[in-house]
Design a protein around this motif. Structure first.
Motif, PDB file in Angstrom:
ATOM      1  N   TRP A 187      12.382 -37.787 -18.888  1.00 19.70           N
ATOM      2  CA  TRP A 187      11.492 -38.376 -18.695  1.00 19.70           C
ATOM      3  C   TRP A 187       9.988 -37.696 -18.889  1.00 19.70           C
ATOM      4  O   TRP A 187       9.099 -37.880 -18.721  1.00 19.70           O
ATOM      5  CB  TRP A 187      11.372 -38.792 -17.097  1.00 19.70           C
ATOM      6  N   ARG A 188      10.301 -36.048 -19.629  1.00 16.41           N
ATOM      7  CA  ARG A 188       9.053 -35.355 -19.137  1.00 16.41           C
ATOM      8  C   ARG A 188       8.437 -35.208 -21.085  1.00 16.41           C
ATOM      9  O   ARG A 188       9.236 -35.962 -21.889  1.00 16.41           O
ATOM     10  CB  ARG A 188       9.416 -33.688 -19.510  1.00 16.41           C
ATOM     11  N   LYS A 201       4.358 -33.910  -6.306  1.00 16.22           N
ATOM     12  CA  LYS A 201       3.094 -34.010  -6.877  1.00 16.22           C
ATOM     13  C   LYS A 201       3.580 -34.638  -8.351  1.00 16.22           C
ATOM     14  O   LYS A 201       5.237 -33.495  -8.515  1.00 16.22           O
ATOM     15  CB  LYS A 201       3.025 -32.710  -6.686  1.00 16.22           C
ATOM     16  N   PRO A 202       2.842 -34.700  -9.294  1.00 23.87           N
ATOM     17  CA  PRO A 202       1.534 -35.485  -8.575  1.00 23.87           C
ATOM     18  C   PRO A 202       1.616 -36.379  -7.823  1.00 23.87           C
ATOM     19  O   PRO A 202       2.883 -37.325  -8.243  1.00 23.87           O
ATOM     20  CB  PRO A 202       0.897 -35.983 -10.448  1.00 23.87           C
ATOM     21  N   MET A 203       0.250 -36.971  -6.864  1.00 25.71           N
ATOM     22  CA  MET A 203       0.397 -37.628  -6.459  1.00 25.71           C
ATOM     23  C   MET A 203       1.431 -39.167  -7.075  1.00 25.71           C
ATOM     24  O   MET A 203       2.111 -40.291  -6.473  1.00 25.71           O
ATOM     25  CB  MET A 203      -0.770 -38.129  -5.410  1.00 25.71           C
ATOM     26  N   ALA A 204       0.954 -39.199  -7.748  1.00 27.44           N
ATOM     27  CA  ALA A 204       1.333 -40.311  -9.081  1.00 27.44           C
ATOM     28  C   ALA A 204       0.261 -40.882 -10.182  1.00 27.44           C
ATOM     29  O   ALA A 204       0.094 -39.723 -10.978  1.00 27.44           O
ATOM     30  CB  ALA A 204       0.512 -42.253  -8.467  1.00 27.44           C
ATOM     31  N   SER A 205       1.034 -41.357 -11.074  1.00 27.81           N
ATOM     32  CA  SER A 205       0.710 -41.911 -12.737  1.00 27.81           C
ATOM     33  C   SER A 205      -0.815 -41.543 -12.229  1.00 27.81           C
ATOM     34  O   SER A 205      -1.274 -41.081 -14.400  1.00 27.81           O
ATOM     35  CB  SER A 205       1.308 -42.533 -13.567  1.00 27.81           C
ATOM     36  N   ALA A 206      -1.855 -42.782 -11.997  1.00 29.43           N
ATOM     37  CA  ALA A 206      -2.983 -42.966 -12.204  1.00 29.43           C
ATOM     38  C   ALA A 206      -3.405 -43.588 -11.114  1.00 29.43           C
ATOM     39  O   ALA A 206      -3.004 -43.415  -9.587  1.00 29.43           O
ATOM     40  CB  ALA A 206      -2.881 -44.111 -12.394  1.00 29.43           C
ATOM     41  N   LEU A 207      -5.024 -43.177 -10.956  1.00 26.58           N
ATOM     42  CA  LEU A 207      -5.808 -43.063  -9.521  1.00 26.58           C
ATOM     43  C   LEU A 207      -5.522 -45.046  -9.325  1.00 26.58           C
ATOM     44  O   LEU A 207      -5.786 -44.759  -7.897  1.00 26.58           O
ATOM     45  CB  LEU A 207      -7.367 -42.926 -10.396  1.00 26.58           C
ATOM     46  N   GLY A 258       3.228 -39.306 -17.178  1.00 26.84           N
ATOM     47  CA  GLY A 258       1.896 -38.771 -16.851  1.00 26.84           C
ATOM     48  C   GLY A 258       1.231 -38.198 -17.250  1.00 26.84           C
ATOM     49  O   GLY A 258      -0.514 -38.186 -17.778  1.00 26.84           O
ATOM     50  N   GLY A 259       1.170 -37.025 -17.806  1.00 25.04           N
ATOM     51  CA  GLY A 259       0.494 -36.208 -18.706  1.00 25.04           C
ATOM     52  C   GLY A 259       1.256 -34.957 -18.964  1.00 25.04           C
ATOM     53  O   GLY A 259       2.370 -34.893 -18.237  1.00 25.04           O
ATOM     54  N   GLY A 260       0.882 -33.362 -19.479  1.00 23.27           N
ATOM     55  CA  GLY A 260       1.768 -32.449 -19.060  1.00 23.27           C
ATOM     56  C   GLY A 260       1.104 -31.414 -19.083  1.00 23.27           C
ATOM     57  O   GLY A 260       0.814 -31.721 -17.264  1.00 23.27           O
ATOM     58  N   CYS A 261       0.876 -30.092 -18.969  1.00 22.63           N
ATOM     59  CA  CYS A 261       0.956 -29.008 -17.870  1.00 22.63           C
ATOM     60  C   CYS A 261       0.095 -28.972 -16.947  1.00 22.63           C
ATOM     61  O   CYS A 261      -0.183 -28.461 -15.557  1.00 22.63           O
ATOM     62  CB  CYS A 261       0.786 -27.635 -18.364  1.00 22.63           C
ATOM     63  N   THR A 262      -1.477 -29.579 -16.971  1.00 26.75           N
ATOM     64  CA  THR A 262      -2.177 -30.136 -16.365  1.00 26.75           C
ATOM     65  C   THR A 262      -2.197 -30.947 -15.439  1.00 26.75           C
ATOM     66  O   THR A 262      -2.219 -30.517 -14.033  1.00 26.75           O
ATOM     67  CB  THR A 262      -3.688 -31.087 -17.268  1.00 26.75           C
ATOM     68  N   LEU A 263      -1.267 -32.011 -15.448  1.00 25.64           N
ATOM     69  CA  LEU A 263      -0.778 -32.520 -14.307  1.00 25.64           C
ATOM     70  C   LEU A 263      -0.026 -32.006 -13.398  1.00 25.64           C
ATOM     71  O   LEU A 263       0.084 -32.152 -12.567  1.00 25.64           O
ATOM     72  CB  LEU A 263      -0.314 -34.581 -14.817  1.00 25.64           C
ATOM     73  N   ASN A 264       1.249 -31.658 -14.419  1.00 21.98           N
ATOM     74  CA  ASN A 264       2.221 -31.066 -13.506  1.00 21.98           C
ATOM     75  C   ASN A 264       2.610 -30.083 -13.794  1.00 21.98           C
ATOM     76  O   ASN A 264       3.731 -28.940 -12.653  1.00 21.98           O
ATOM     77  CB  ASN A 264       3.484 -32.130 -14.304  1.00 21.98           C
ATOM     78  N   HIS A 265       1.503 -29.035 -13.484  1.00 23.03           N
ATOM     79  CA  HIS A 265       1.840 -27.926 -13.362  1.00 23.03           C
ATOM     80  C   HIS A 265       0.786 -27.216 -12.832  1.00 23.03           C
ATOM     81  O   HIS A 265       0.936 -26.541 -11.826  1.00 23.03           O
ATOM     82  CB  HIS A 265       1.969 -26.709 -14.916  1.00 23.03           C
ATOM     83  N   ALA A 266      -0.438 -26.969 -13.404  1.00 22.64           N
ATOM     84  CA  ALA A 266      -1.640 -26.997 -12.758  1.00 22.64           C
ATOM     85  C   ALA A 266      -2.042 -27.952 -11.384  1.00 22.64           C
ATOM     86  O   ALA A 266      -2.955 -27.390 -11.270  1.00 22.64           O
ATOM     87  CB  ALA A 266      -2.587 -27.163 -14.112  1.00 22.64           C
ATOM     88  N   VAL A 267      -1.756 -28.681 -11.506  1.00 20.11           N
ATOM     89  CA  VAL A 267      -1.975 -29.740  -9.809  1.00 20.11           C
ATOM     90  C   VAL A 267      -1.844 -28.551  -8.989  1.00 20.11           C
ATOM     91  O   VAL A 267      -2.639 -28.871  -7.846  1.00 20.11           O
ATOM     92  CB  VAL A 267      -0.479 -30.640 -10.002  1.00 20.11           C
ATOM     93  N   CYS A 307      10.904 -37.538  -4.697  1.00 21.30           N
ATOM     94  CA  CYS A 307      11.024 -36.006  -5.085  1.00 21.30           C
ATOM     95  C   CYS A 307      11.493 -36.992  -6.714  1.00 21.30           C
ATOM     96  O   CYS A 307      12.414 -36.206  -7.639  1.00 21.30           O
ATOM     97  CB  CYS A 307      12.444 -35.340  -4.822  1.00 21.30           C
ATOM     98  N   THR A 308      10.949 -37.996  -7.287  1.00 25.10           N
ATOM     99  CA  THR A 308      11.500 -38.600  -8.391  1.00 25.10           C
ATOM    100  C   THR A 308      10.358 -38.429  -9.310  1.00 25.10           C
ATOM    101  O   THR A 308       9.655 -37.646  -9.305  1.00 25.10           O
ATOM    102  CB  THR A 308      11.635 -40.180  -7.972  1.00 25.10           C
ATOM    103  N   PRO A 309      10.202 -38.582 -10.434  1.00 26.43           N
ATOM    104  CA  PRO A 309       9.578 -38.590 -11.717  1.00 26.43           C
ATOM    105  C   PRO A 309       8.157 -38.840 -11.442  1.00 26.43           C
ATOM    106  O   PRO A 309       7.887 -40.251 -10.921  1.00 26.43           O
ATOM    107  CB  PRO A 309      10.358 -39.246 -13.401  1.00 26.43           C
ATOM    108  N   PRO A 310       7.290 -38.246 -11.907  1.00 25.17           N
ATOM    109  CA  PRO A 310       6.121 -39.842 -11.443  1.00 25.17           C
ATOM    110  C   PRO A 310       5.334 -40.597 -11.884  1.00 25.17           C
ATOM    111  O   PRO A 310       4.926 -41.089 -10.661  1.00 25.17           O
ATOM    112  CB  PRO A 310       4.554 -38.742 -12.207  1.00 25.17           C
TER     113      PRO A 310
END
Length: 384
Positions: free
Chosen positions: A166-167, A96-102, A174-183, A72-75
Protein backbone atom coordinates in the motif's frame (compact mmCIF):
# COMPACT_ATOMS: atom_id res chain seq x y z
CA UNK A 1 -13.80 0.91 32.25
CA UNK A 2 -13.56 1.88 28.59
CA UNK A 3 -13.66 -1.03 26.16
CA UNK A 4 -11.18 -0.54 23.30
CA UNK A 5 -10.86 -2.11 19.84
CA UNK A 6 -7.83 -1.70 17.59
CA UNK A 7 -8.33 -2.00 13.84
CA UNK A 8 -5.12 -2.69 11.93
CA UNK A 9 -2.38 -4.89 13.39
CA UNK A 10 0.54 -3.51 11.39
CA UNK A 11 3.72 -1.74 12.42
CA UNK A 12 2.10 1.10 14.40
CA UNK A 13 -0.35 -1.14 16.29
CA UNK A 14 2.07 -2.05 19.13
CA UNK A 15 2.38 1.65 19.99
CA UNK A 16 -1.36 1.73 20.62
CA UNK A 17 -1.42 -1.57 22.50
CA UNK A 18 1.41 -0.50 24.79
CA UNK A 19 -0.30 2.83 25.34
CA UNK A 20 -3.61 1.34 26.39
CA UNK A 21 -1.92 -1.22 28.62
CA UNK A 22 -0.41 1.63 30.65
CA UNK A 23 -3.93 2.65 31.71
CA UNK A 24 -5.39 -0.70 32.75
CA UNK A 25 -7.52 0.99 35.41
CA UNK A 26 -9.26 3.07 32.74
CA UNK A 27 -9.53 0.76 29.74
CA UNK A 28 -9.28 -2.76 28.38
CA UNK A 29 -8.49 -3.94 24.84
CA UNK A 30 -11.34 -6.31 23.96
CA UNK A 31 -10.95 -6.70 20.19
CA UNK A 32 -8.34 -6.66 17.41
CA UNK A 33 -8.93 -6.62 13.67
CA UNK A 34 -6.82 -7.02 10.55
CA UNK A 35 -7.43 -8.19 7.00
CA UNK A 36 -4.62 -10.63 7.80
CA UNK A 37 -6.11 -12.17 10.97
CA UNK A 38 -2.89 -14.02 11.73
CA UNK A 39 -1.29 -10.63 12.40
CA UNK A 40 -4.02 -9.77 14.89
CA UNK A 41 -3.65 -13.20 16.50
CA UNK A 42 0.09 -12.64 16.87
CA UNK A 43 -0.51 -9.24 18.44
CA UNK A 44 -2.93 -10.87 20.86
CA UNK A 45 -0.36 -13.54 21.73
CA UNK A 46 2.61 -11.14 21.98
CA UNK A 47 0.81 -8.93 24.50
CA UNK A 48 -1.21 -11.67 26.21
CA UNK A 49 -4.49 -9.92 25.44
CA UNK A 50 -7.93 -11.26 26.29
CA UNK A 51 -9.40 -10.01 23.04
CA UNK A 52 -11.55 -11.25 20.17
CA UNK A 53 -10.00 -11.24 16.70
CA UNK A 54 -11.78 -10.14 13.51
CA UNK A 55 -10.74 -9.88 9.88
CA UNK A 56 -13.52 -7.45 8.87
CA UNK A 57 -13.89 -4.18 10.72
CA UNK A 58 -17.63 -4.09 9.92
CA UNK A 59 -18.10 -7.31 11.90
CA UNK A 60 -16.18 -5.87 14.84
CA UNK A 61 -18.24 -2.68 14.89
CA UNK A 62 -21.48 -4.61 14.62
CA UNK A 63 -20.70 -7.35 17.14
CA UNK A 64 -18.44 -5.83 19.80
CA UNK A 65 -19.62 -3.51 22.57
CA UNK A 66 -16.72 -1.06 22.53
CA UNK A 67 -16.42 2.56 23.59
CA UNK A 68 -13.31 3.55 21.66
CA UNK A 69 -11.78 2.43 18.37
CA UNK A 70 -8.13 2.95 17.41
CA UNK A 71 -7.64 3.00 13.64
CA UNK A 72 -4.16 1.84 12.60
CA UNK A 73 -4.85 0.95 8.95
CA UNK A 74 -3.50 2.52 5.72
CA UNK A 75 -4.63 6.12 5.14
CA UNK A 76 -7.08 5.42 2.32
CA UNK A 77 -9.25 3.36 4.72
CA UNK A 78 -9.39 5.85 7.58
CA UNK A 79 -12.51 7.79 6.59
CA UNK A 80 -14.79 4.80 6.01
CA UNK A 81 -13.79 3.07 9.24
CA UNK A 82 -13.96 6.25 11.33
CA UNK A 83 -17.38 7.31 9.99
CA UNK A 84 -18.87 3.84 10.48
CA UNK A 85 -17.45 3.69 13.99
CA UNK A 86 -18.74 7.16 14.92
CA UNK A 87 -22.17 6.42 13.44
CA UNK A 88 -22.25 3.26 15.59
CA UNK A 89 -21.73 5.39 18.69
CA UNK A 90 -18.01 4.78 19.22
CA UNK A 91 -15.31 7.32 19.97
CA UNK A 92 -12.44 7.21 17.47
CA UNK A 93 -8.68 7.72 17.66
CA UNK A 94 -7.30 7.60 14.12
CA UNK A 95 -3.67 7.39 13.12
CA UNK A 96 -2.04 10.07 11.03
CA UNK A 97 -2.64 11.17 8.39
CA UNK A 98 -6.29 11.73 9.24
CA UNK A 99 -7.50 10.75 5.75
CA UNK A 100 -6.56 10.76 2.08
CA UNK A 101 -8.27 14.05 1.23
CA UNK A 102 -9.95 17.07 2.79
CA UNK A 103 -13.39 15.93 1.63
CA UNK A 104 -12.95 12.81 3.76
CA UNK A 105 -11.79 14.90 6.72
CA UNK A 106 -14.92 17.02 6.48
CA UNK A 107 -17.10 13.90 6.43
CA UNK A 108 -15.30 12.54 9.50
CA UNK A 109 -15.69 15.80 11.43
CA UNK A 110 -19.38 15.92 10.50
CA UNK A 111 -19.86 12.33 11.74
CA UNK A 112 -18.26 13.18 15.07
CA UNK A 113 -20.52 16.24 15.48
CA UNK A 114 -23.79 14.54 14.60
CA UNK A 115 -23.07 11.63 16.94
CA UNK A 116 -21.61 13.79 19.72
CA UNK A 117 -18.53 11.55 19.86
CA UNK A 118 -14.82 12.26 20.15
CA UNK A 119 -12.70 12.12 17.01
CA UNK A 120 -9.01 12.49 17.80
CA UNK A 121 -6.16 12.35 15.28
CA UNK A 122 -2.82 10.90 16.36
CA UNK A 123 -0.19 13.61 16.77
CA UNK A 124 1.96 11.93 19.37
CA UNK A 125 4.85 14.35 18.99
CA UNK A 126 2.75 17.07 20.61
CA UNK A 127 2.72 14.87 23.69
CA UNK A 128 6.43 15.21 24.41
CA UNK A 129 8.00 17.29 27.16
CA UNK A 130 10.22 19.38 24.84
CA UNK A 131 7.28 20.31 22.60
CA UNK A 132 5.00 21.25 25.49
CA UNK A 133 7.78 23.38 27.00
CA UNK A 134 8.49 25.10 23.68
CA UNK A 135 4.78 25.79 23.16
CA UNK A 136 4.72 27.51 26.56
CA UNK A 137 7.79 29.62 25.71
CA UNK A 138 6.20 30.83 22.46
CA UNK A 139 2.97 31.72 24.24
CA UNK A 140 4.86 34.08 26.58
CA UNK A 141 5.91 36.17 23.54
CA UNK A 142 9.18 36.97 25.33
CA UNK A 143 11.08 36.58 22.08
CA UNK A 144 8.94 39.12 20.24
CA UNK A 145 7.07 38.60 16.96
CA UNK A 146 8.05 35.48 14.99
CA UNK A 147 9.87 36.46 11.82
CA UNK A 148 10.90 33.06 10.44
CA UNK A 149 10.17 29.42 11.23
CA UNK A 150 12.26 26.46 10.08
CA UNK A 151 10.82 22.94 10.08
CA UNK A 152 13.26 20.12 9.34
CA UNK A 153 11.32 16.87 9.13
CA UNK A 154 14.28 14.72 8.17
CA UNK A 155 13.82 10.94 7.91
CA UNK A 156 15.61 8.17 6.02
CA UNK A 157 13.99 5.13 4.44
CA UNK A 158 15.63 2.53 2.22
CA UNK A 159 14.45 1.63 -1.26
CA UNK A 160 12.55 -1.43 -0.02
CA UNK A 161 10.36 0.70 2.26
CA UNK A 162 8.03 1.37 -0.66
CA UNK A 163 7.80 -2.29 -1.66
CA UNK A 164 4.97 -2.80 0.86
CA UNK A 165 1.77 -3.17 -1.15
CA UNK A 166 0.00 0.00 0.00
CA UNK A 167 2.96 2.33 0.25
CA UNK A 168 4.21 4.66 -2.44
CA UNK A 169 0.93 5.09 -4.34
CA UNK A 170 -1.40 8.07 -4.43
CA UNK A 171 -4.38 5.69 -4.29
CA UNK A 172 -3.40 3.78 -1.15
CA UNK A 173 -0.95 5.97 0.80
CA UNK A 174 -2.26 9.32 -0.37
CA UNK A 175 1.19 10.88 -0.75
CA UNK A 176 4.83 10.52 0.18
CA UNK A 177 7.03 11.86 2.95
CA UNK A 178 5.18 15.17 3.23
CA UNK A 179 1.96 13.39 4.20
CA UNK A 180 3.19 10.32 6.00
CA UNK A 181 6.37 11.44 7.77
CA UNK A 182 6.43 15.23 8.01
CA UNK A 183 2.78 15.20 9.10
CA UNK A 184 4.13 15.08 12.68
CA UNK A 185 6.16 18.25 12.37
CA UNK A 186 3.66 20.03 10.13
CA UNK A 187 1.04 19.38 12.80
CA UNK A 188 3.26 20.85 15.51
CA UNK A 189 4.15 23.77 13.24
CA UNK A 190 0.53 24.78 12.63
CA UNK A 191 -0.32 24.16 16.31
CA UNK A 192 2.42 26.48 17.48
CA UNK A 193 2.55 29.02 14.66
CA UNK A 194 -0.88 28.95 13.05
CA UNK A 195 -1.73 28.59 9.37
CA UNK A 196 0.11 30.69 6.77
CA UNK A 197 -1.86 32.60 4.17
CA UNK A 198 -0.06 31.08 1.19
CA UNK A 199 2.24 28.19 0.24
CA UNK A 200 4.84 27.82 -2.52
CA UNK A 201 6.40 24.36 -2.83
CA UNK A 202 8.45 21.93 -4.90
CA UNK A 203 8.62 18.14 -4.65
CA UNK A 204 10.94 15.49 -6.05
CA UNK A 205 11.76 11.79 -5.89
CA UNK A 206 15.51 11.20 -5.83
CA UNK A 207 16.04 7.75 -4.30
CA UNK A 208 12.86 5.64 -4.54
CA UNK A 209 12.02 4.73 -8.13
CA UNK A 210 9.54 2.11 -6.85
CA UNK A 211 7.14 4.86 -5.67
CA UNK A 212 4.78 7.24 -7.44
CA UNK A 213 5.11 9.79 -4.66
CA UNK A 214 7.74 12.27 -3.51
CA UNK A 215 10.63 11.43 -1.19
CA UNK A 216 11.53 15.09 -0.57
CA UNK A 217 9.65 18.38 -0.59
CA UNK A 218 10.51 21.98 0.26
CA UNK A 219 7.77 24.50 0.99
CA UNK A 220 7.73 28.20 1.85
CA UNK A 221 4.81 29.55 3.84
CA UNK A 222 4.03 33.26 3.97
CA UNK A 223 1.90 34.95 6.63
CA UNK A 224 -0.23 38.06 6.30
CA UNK A 225 2.36 40.04 8.29
CA UNK A 226 5.10 39.05 5.82
CA UNK A 227 6.85 36.52 8.06
CA UNK A 228 8.03 33.31 6.42
CA UNK A 229 8.29 29.62 7.22
CA UNK A 230 10.26 26.93 5.44
CA UNK A 231 9.22 23.30 5.71
CA UNK A 232 11.45 20.48 4.45
CA UNK A 233 10.01 16.97 4.36
CA UNK A 234 12.30 14.09 3.50
CA UNK A 235 13.02 10.37 3.66
CA UNK A 236 16.49 10.82 2.14
CA UNK A 237 18.26 12.47 5.09
CA UNK A 238 20.77 10.25 6.87
CA UNK A 239 20.82 10.77 10.62
CA UNK A 240 17.17 11.89 10.73
CA UNK A 241 17.92 15.14 12.57
CA UNK A 242 14.54 16.70 13.23
CA UNK A 243 14.03 20.22 14.53
CA UNK A 244 11.75 23.23 14.66
CA UNK A 245 13.37 26.66 14.95
CA UNK A 246 11.47 29.85 15.70
CA UNK A 247 13.30 33.10 15.00
CA UNK A 248 11.75 35.99 16.90
CA UNK A 249 12.61 39.66 16.75
CA UNK A 250 14.51 39.42 20.04
CA UNK A 251 15.63 35.77 20.21
CA UNK A 252 15.54 32.32 18.66
CA UNK A 253 14.35 29.14 20.34
CA UNK A 254 14.07 25.59 19.05
CA UNK A 255 13.48 21.93 19.68
CA UNK A 256 15.93 20.35 20.41
CA UNK A 257 16.20 23.20 22.92
CA UNK A 258 18.58 25.96 21.98
CA UNK A 259 18.27 29.63 22.74
CA UNK A 260 20.09 32.69 21.42
CA UNK A 261 19.14 36.30 22.11
CA UNK A 262 20.73 39.35 20.52
CA UNK A 263 20.67 43.12 20.74
CA UNK A 264 22.09 45.50 18.22
CA UNK A 265 25.37 47.33 18.45
CA UNK A 266 25.49 50.90 17.20
CA UNK A 267 26.61 49.61 13.77
CA UNK A 268 23.86 46.99 13.55
CA UNK A 269 26.00 43.97 14.36
CA UNK A 270 24.85 41.62 17.15
CA UNK A 271 25.63 41.63 20.83
CA UNK A 272 24.49 38.80 23.08
CA UNK A 273 21.51 39.43 25.35
CA UNK A 274 22.28 36.99 28.20
CA UNK A 275 19.44 38.26 30.42
CA UNK A 276 16.74 37.44 27.87
CA UNK A 277 18.42 34.13 27.02
CA UNK A 278 18.40 33.21 30.70
CA UNK A 279 14.77 34.27 31.09
CA UNK A 280 13.75 32.12 28.13
CA UNK A 281 15.70 29.14 29.46
CA UNK A 282 14.15 29.51 32.90
CA UNK A 283 10.70 29.69 31.31
CA UNK A 284 11.42 26.50 29.37
CA UNK A 285 12.85 24.69 32.40
CA UNK A 286 10.00 25.76 34.69
CA UNK A 287 7.48 23.59 32.88
CA UNK A 288 6.95 20.11 34.34
CA UNK A 289 8.01 16.89 32.67
CA UNK A 290 5.15 14.90 31.17
CA UNK A 291 4.38 11.66 32.98
CA UNK A 292 3.30 9.97 29.75
CA UNK A 293 4.76 10.92 26.37
CA UNK A 294 4.08 9.97 22.76
CA UNK A 295 1.22 7.57 22.05
CA UNK A 296 0.58 6.87 25.76
CA UNK A 297 0.29 10.60 26.38
CA UNK A 298 -2.29 11.04 23.65
CA UNK A 299 -4.16 7.89 24.62
CA UNK A 300 -4.41 9.18 28.20
CA UNK A 301 -5.72 12.49 26.83
CA UNK A 302 -8.44 10.69 24.83
CA UNK A 303 -9.44 8.39 27.70
CA UNK A 304 -9.68 11.31 30.13
CA UNK A 305 -11.74 13.28 27.59
CA UNK A 306 -14.22 10.39 27.34
CA UNK A 307 -14.42 9.81 31.09
CA UNK A 308 -14.54 13.47 32.10
CA UNK A 309 -16.51 14.74 29.07
CA UNK A 310 -13.94 17.33 28.06
CA UNK A 311 -12.21 18.27 24.76
CA UNK A 312 -9.17 16.42 23.42
CA UNK A 313 -5.97 18.26 22.53
CA UNK A 314 -6.01 17.04 18.92
CA UNK A 315 -9.52 16.85 17.49
CA UNK A 316 -10.74 16.33 13.94
CA UNK A 317 -10.61 20.04 13.14
CA UNK A 318 -6.93 20.19 14.15
CA UNK A 319 -6.22 17.05 12.13
CA UNK A 320 -7.93 18.59 9.13
CA UNK A 321 -5.84 21.77 9.35
CA UNK A 322 -2.66 19.72 9.18
CA UNK A 323 -3.91 17.89 6.09
CA UNK A 324 -5.01 21.20 4.55
CA UNK A 325 -1.47 22.54 4.83
CA UNK A 326 -0.05 19.35 3.30
CA UNK A 327 -2.64 19.45 0.52
CA UNK A 328 -1.60 23.02 -0.27
CA UNK A 329 2.02 21.86 -0.56
CA UNK A 330 1.00 19.15 -3.02
CA UNK A 331 -1.20 21.47 -5.06
CA UNK A 332 1.52 24.14 -5.24
CA UNK A 333 4.23 21.70 -6.26
CA UNK A 334 1.99 19.91 -8.74
CA UNK A 335 0.98 23.07 -10.62
CA UNK A 336 4.16 25.08 -9.92
CA UNK A 337 2.25 27.99 -8.46
CA UNK A 338 1.61 29.71 -5.15
CA UNK A 339 -1.53 28.45 -3.41
CA UNK A 340 -3.66 30.65 -1.15
CA UNK A 341 -5.03 29.34 2.15
CA UNK A 342 -7.59 28.39 3.28
CA UNK A 343 -8.31 25.91 0.50
CA UNK A 344 -11.85 25.66 -0.83
CA UNK A 345 -13.83 22.81 -2.32
CA UNK A 346 -12.78 24.15 -5.71
CA UNK A 347 -9.21 22.96 -5.10
CA UNK A 348 -8.34 20.19 -7.56
CA UNK A 349 -6.87 18.32 -4.58
CA UNK A 350 -9.93 18.66 -2.29
CA UNK A 351 -11.25 15.19 -3.14
CA UNK A 352 -9.49 11.84 -3.35
CA UNK A 353 -10.68 11.53 -6.94
CA UNK A 354 -9.13 14.91 -7.73
CA UNK A 355 -5.81 13.86 -6.24
CA UNK A 356 -5.77 10.60 -8.19
CA UNK A 357 -6.62 12.42 -11.41
CA UNK A 358 -4.15 15.26 -11.02
CA UNK A 359 -1.20 14.23 -8.84
CA UNK A 360 2.14 13.85 -10.59
CA UNK A 361 3.64 10.34 -10.68
CA UNK A 362 7.41 10.42 -10.30
CA UNK A 363 7.62 6.67 -11.02
CA UNK A 364 5.24 3.76 -11.29
CA UNK A 365 5.20 1.23 -8.48
CA UNK A 366 6.71 -1.99 -9.79
CA UNK A 367 7.25 -4.08 -6.66
CA UNK A 368 4.60 -5.13 -4.16
CA UNK A 369 5.00 -7.35 -1.11
CA UNK A 370 2.15 -8.22 1.26
CA UNK A 371 4.11 -7.97 4.51
CA UNK A 372 7.63 -7.59 5.83
CA UNK A 373 8.96 -10.22 8.20
CA UNK A 374 10.67 -7.49 10.23
CA UNK A 375 7.99 -5.19 11.68
CA UNK A 376 10.29 -3.01 13.77
CA UNK A 377 9.87 0.70 13.04
CA UNK A 378 11.17 4.04 14.28
CA UNK A 379 8.85 6.96 14.98
CA UNK A 380 11.29 9.83 15.58
CA UNK A 381 10.43 12.53 18.05
CA UNK A 382 13.37 12.28 20.49
CA UNK A 383 14.25 15.99 20.26
CA UNK A 384 17.34 15.66 22.40
Amino acid sequence: MQKVAIIGAGAICPSHVKGYLQFSSKCKIVALCDIYPEKAEKMKEDFNLDANVYNHYQDLIAQEEVDLISICTPPYTHADIAIEGLDAGKHVLVEKPMASALEECDAMVDAAKRNNKILSVVAQNRFTTPMMKLKHVLETELMGPILHTQVDSFWWRGHSYYDLWWRGTWEKEGGGCTLNHAVHHIDIFQWMRGMPSEITAVTSNMAHDNAEVEDISVAIGRYQDGSLAQITSSVVHHGEEQQLIFQGKKARVSVPWKVKASVSKENGFPNDDPDLAQQLTETFDSQPELEHEGHPGQIENVLDAIIENKPVLVDGVQGRQTLELITAIYESANYQRTVTLPLTKKSPFYTREGILANAKHFYEKGTSVENFSNTEITTGGKYE
